[in-house]
Design an enzyme around this catalytic site. Structure first.
Site, PDB file in Angstrom:
ATOM      1  N   SER A   1     -15.055   8.302  56.415  1.00 46.22           N
ATOM      2  CA  SER A   1     -16.078   8.762  57.372  1.00 46.22           C
ATOM      3  C   SER A   1     -15.006   9.461  58.430  1.00 46.22           C
ATOM      4  O   SER A   1     -13.966   9.278  58.455  1.00 46.22           O
ATOM      5  CB  SER A   1     -16.497   7.579  58.128  1.00 46.22           C
ATOM      6  OG  SER A   1     -17.207   7.585  59.430  1.00 46.22           O
TER       7      SER A   1
ATOM      8  N   TYR B   1     -15.564  -0.695  62.065  1.00 47.08           N
ATOM      9  CA  TYR B   1     -16.143   0.380  61.087  1.00 47.08           C
ATOM     10  C   TYR B   1     -14.881   1.406  61.064  1.00 47.08           C
ATOM     11  O   TYR B   1     -14.324   1.916  59.841  1.00 47.08           O
ATOM     12  CB  TYR B   1     -17.361   1.118  61.732  1.00 47.08           C
ATOM     13  CG  TYR B   1     -17.758   2.021  60.686  1.00 47.08           C
ATOM     14  CD1 TYR B   1     -18.530   1.990  59.489  1.00 47.08           C
ATOM     15  CD2 TYR B   1     -17.787   3.426  61.067  1.00 47.08           C
ATOM     16  CE1 TYR B   1     -18.689   2.758  58.690  1.00 47.08           C
ATOM     17  CE2 TYR B   1     -18.188   4.445  60.250  1.00 47.08           C
ATOM     18  CZ  TYR B   1     -18.904   4.046  59.116  1.00 47.08           C
ATOM     19  OH  TYR B   1     -19.175   5.159  58.245  1.00 47.08           O
TER      20      TYR B   1
END
Length: 130
Positions: free
Chosen positions: A18, A31
């Site tokens: 990501s 995350y």
């Protein structure tokens, strides 16, 4: 999977990361940290597996919109206009990405056309990361 790949042939592994793993974007700490770890793993495995002709790369998607996804919920919610303005301000291409754009990047990186690419973290984010 890496251990089972034929060292005499060509192989490729693709990780999905990501843009949150590339820089601080205000995402949840766990995350972004886990995505940064995937990026590091990609680079280290590329060094180890290259001698066996196995390529390891990662894609770092940006804001991808799809039916019933989080972004669709946000732009259809009461703050939808604010999210749309945010995308136009933060993403140079001024739009969300589509799943097929991630798939196209994946197909390229896994194909023989990308035979000299390994250890790359490829942002597919409309230019959001700078």
């Amino acid at each position: 999977a890496l251990r089972r790949m034929d060292p005499r042939g060509e192989g490729a592994i693709l990780m999905i990361s990501s843009i949150a793993g590339l820089t601080g974007l205000g995402t949840p700490l766990t995350y972004g940290t886990s995505k940064a770890a995937i990026n590091h793993l990609t680079k280290e495995l590329a060094r180890v597996s290259g001698r066996n002709n196995v390529r390891i790369n990662a894609i770092a998607p940006g804001n991808i919109i799809f039916p019933d996804g989080e972004w669709e919920e946000r732009i259809n919610g009461e703050r939808g206009d604010a999210w749309t303005r945010w995308i136009k301000r933060e993403v140079p291409l001024q739009r969300f990405g589509k799943p097929e754009e991630i798939g196209s990047a994946a197909a390229f990186l896994l194909s023989p056309v990308a035979s000299f690419i390994t250890g790359a973290i490829v942002p597919v984010d409309g230019g959001q990361t700078r």
